[in-house]
Design an enzyme around this catalytic site. Sequence first.
Site, short mmCIF file in Angstrom:
data_model
loop_
_atom_site.label_atom_id
_atom_site.label_comp_id
_atom_site.label_asym_id
_atom_site.label_seq_id
_atom_site.Cartn_x
_atom_site.Cartn_y
_atom_site.Cartn_z
N ARG A 75 0.93 -1.35 -0.08
CA ARG A 75 0.02 -0.03 -0.14
C ARG A 75 0.92 1.22 0.00
NH1 ARG A 75 0.66 2.31 4.76
NH2 ARG A 75 1.07 1.08 6.41
N GLY A 76 0.22 2.41 -0.13
CA GLY A 76 0.91 3.64 0.00
C GLY A 76 1.16 3.76 1.46
N GLY A 77 1.97 5.15 1.75
CA GLY A 77 1.95 5.36 3.23
C GLY A 77 3.19 4.73 3.85
N GLN A 78 3.57 5.19 5.07
CA GLN A 78 4.69 4.73 5.77
C GLN A 78 3.99 3.69 6.80
OE1 GLN A 78 7.93 5.53 5.86
NE2 GLN A 78 7.71 6.90 4.23
N VAL A 79 4.35 3.89 8.13
CA VAL A 79 4.00 2.90 9.12
C VAL A 79 2.76 3.41 9.82
CG1 VAL A 79 5.39 3.66 10.73
CG2 VAL A 79 5.08 1.34 10.92
N THR A 80 1.91 2.30 10.38
CA THR A 80 0.81 2.56 11.12
C THR A 80 0.65 1.28 11.91
OG1 THR A 80 -1.35 3.28 11.36
CG2 THR A 80 -1.18 1.51 9.64
N HIS A 82 -2.37 -1.44 13.54
CA HIS A 82 -3.76 -2.07 13.61
C HIS A 82 -3.97 -2.85 14.78
CE1 HIS A 82 -4.29 -0.63 9.52
NE2 HIS A 82 -3.41 -1.62 8.92
N GLY A 155 -6.90 0.36 2.15
CA GLY A 155 -7.82 1.46 2.64
C GLY A 155 -7.47 2.35 3.90
N CYS A 173 2.78 6.94 10.78
CA CYS A 173 2.64 7.50 9.35
C CYS A 173 3.87 8.28 8.94
CB CYS A 173 1.51 8.49 9.01
SG CYS A 173 -0.05 7.70 9.47
#
Length: 228
Positions: A75-80, A82, A155, A173
């Site tokens: 996916r796009g983006g950095q780290v998150t 969940h 998403g 992020c």
Amino acid sequence: MDALSNAPAWTIRELGRQPFDRVWTAMETYTDTRGDDGADELWLVEHDPVFTLGQAGKPEHVLAPGDIPVVRTNRGGQVTYHGPGQLVAYPLVDLRRRGIGVREFVHRIEQALIDTLARWQIPAVRKDGAPGVYVHGEKIGALGLRVRHGCTFHGLAFNVAMDLEPFSRINPCGYAGLQVTSVLKSGGPATLSEVASVLVSELSTQLGLRPEATAAPPPLLHALPLPA
């Protein structure tokens, strides 16, 4: 008359709590095999604890994961992060059929989150250059998407009522010192089902799609073995 009564339908599936890898494999396979007439769908899920790194994510943004696994995704983006108490929504949408560009799609998802929070008088905003939604400068909803052949997967992650401590183990992020918050902490409800009901309505409005709920899990998810 409901404004969406004559709109194209999309299937809403509530998957319960699932390992991230299992759902990722299922939605990627669905995207690759759906064809030009494949139905748009929205998958709602609560994940087991996991840190996910985007395609261009920098490992140095994972500071101290401890016992929480780290998964590199596309996916796009950095780290998150969940985890339980977070509502994750995967819109699997053919943007070509909807006549929506990627930037506009992101804008509409953010607006759906903002309008969802407004139901509980929680003031939320977007930030230029930092996709997602913020309440009083703290991030409450993160976005990370992938588009293949005009169809979206991955998403948004919406912090409803969760332990926020794991976010201190990363630069959320990719932003050092970015604070995060939740719907509950901001004065909203604690149950994912209550928030999910509103979010589905707002996403459907933003995308011009009529929601049709089903109790059936995606066949591809059902066919995948659980991790050992």
